[in-house]
Design an enzyme around this catalytic site. Structure first.
Site, PDB file in Angstrom:
ATOM      1  CE  LYS A  38      -2.947 -15.171 -11.909  1.00 52.59           C
ATOM      2  NZ  LYS A  38      -2.251 -14.000 -11.325  1.00 52.59           N
ATOM      3  CE  LYS A  60      -3.264 -19.589  -7.487  1.00 54.89           C
ATOM      4  NZ  LYS A  60      -3.306 -18.335  -8.255  1.00 54.89           N
ATOM      5  N   GLY A 143       0.699 -15.751 -11.054  1.00 54.89           N
ATOM      6  CA  GLY A 143       1.480 -14.693 -11.686  1.00 54.89           C
ATOM      7  C   GLY A 143       1.147 -14.563 -13.162  1.00 54.89           C
TER       8      GLY A 143
END
Length: 255
Positions: A38, A60, A143
Site C-alpha cells: 500500500k 497515514k 492493513g
C-alpha cells in the site's frame, strides 16, 4: 517477470504536461491484506501526480509499528516515505496523527499503548489535513478493509465517514483472487466507489504465465479499471514505477 504482464503506458505526452484534474481529489488506499504494498503504491501515485504537475500529499491516519527517532519520538515511516514524493508540505502531525509502537492490528496496538481509537476522531484528524489545498490527496489505510480499530469499528468505518473513492492494492500470491473479490464486494457494499485497483508483484519465484492468468482473472471480475501493474524490483525505484501507473481517469488496459 515477462514484459507481457507489465502495462505499456499510453503516449508519454501525459507525463510531460499537466492533465486536467478537479481540485481536491482524495482517494483512500486499502489492500487485500497487510504487507501488500500500500505504501509503495501511495508513493508511486504521488510521484505520478508530481510528474503531471499536480499538487499532492499523503496522509497515514493510523500507523501501527512506528520507529523511534533519536529524540525518542515515534515516527511513521510510511508517512515519511509518502512525504518524500509529495509536492505539498504539511505538518508531520497532520500527515501521521496516530502513531502506535507495536506492529499489530490497530485495535491491539492502541490497547497496548493505553489508547482507544474512534473512527470519528480519526476522520476529524484527516479532515484537518484536508484543509491544506492540493489537487490530490492520498489517504493510506492500515492493513485490510475490515481491520478492527476498536471493539465495534474497523478501518472501513473511517473510509465510510470520509466518503472518498477507494483504490485497492492487490499483491499477487496464492489466495489473492478471493481476497481481492471479497474486498471489492465489501467496499461496494459499504456504499463507496472503487476507483481502481493496482497489482503489486513482490515475490520472484512465481511463474510468469500464472501471474498473467491471475491478473487477467482480476480484470475480468473487478468492476473497476486497473491503474497499474508494479513488477518486482530488486531495488525499489519509485520514479521508475511511476511510468507504470495511472491515476483514475488515465487508466491502463489489461489483456
Amino acid at each position: 517477470m515477462t514484459d507481457s504482464v507489465v502495462p505499456n503506458p499510453s503516449s508519454s505526452s501525459s507525463s510531460n504536461h499537466p492533465a486536467p484534474l478537479k481540485l481536491r481529489q482524495v482517494f483512500f488506499i486499502t489492500g487485500t491484506d497487510t504487507e501488500v504494498g500500500k505504501t509503495v503504491v501511495s508513493c508511486v501515485l504521488l510521484a505520478r501526480a508530481k510528474r503531471l504537475g499536480w499538487s499532492a500529499f499523503g496522509v497515514k491516519p493510523i500507523t501501527a509499528g512506528c520507529a523511534t527517532d533519536t529524540a525518542g519520538k515515534l515516527v511513521s515511516e510510511d508517512a515519511e516515505n509518502m512525504h518524500r514524493y509529495s509536492s505539498v508540505d504539511i505538518d508531520p502531525m497532520l500527515r501521521a496523527p496516530i502513531r502506535l509502537p507495536d506492529p499489530i492490528s490497530p485495535h491491539l496496538a492502541a490497547a497496548a499503548a493505553g489508547q482507544v481509537l474512534r473512527a470519528d476522531r480519526v476522520v476529524g484528524q484527516v479532515r484537518a489535513a484536508l484543509s491544506t489545498r492540493a489537487d490530490l490527496v492520498i489517504v493510506e489505510g492500515a492493513g485490510g478493509w475490515r481491520v478492527p480499530i476498536n471493539a465495534r469499528e474497523t478501518l472501513a468505518d473511517i473510509a465510510k465517514q470520509l466518503q472518498k473513492p477507494v483504490i485497492l492494492v492487490i499483491r499477487i500470491r496464492l489466495g489473492c483472487l478471493n481476497h481481492a473479490l471479497l474486498t471489492a464486494e465489501a467496499i461496494q457494499h459499504d456504499g463507496l466507489s472503487l476507483a481502481g485497483w493496482v497489482v503489486t508483484i513482490l515475490d520472484t519465484d512465481q511463474d510468469a504465465d500464472y501471474v498473467s492468468a491471475q491478473i487477467q482473472s482480476l480484470a475480468e471480475r473487478l468492476r473497476a479499471p486497473c491503474l497499474g501493474i508494479l513488477p518486482f524490483q530488486e531495488t525499489l525505484d519509485i520514479e521508475a514505477l511511476a511510468d507504470l501507473i495511472r491515476l483514475p481517469g488515465e487508466e491502463i488496459a489489461v489483456g
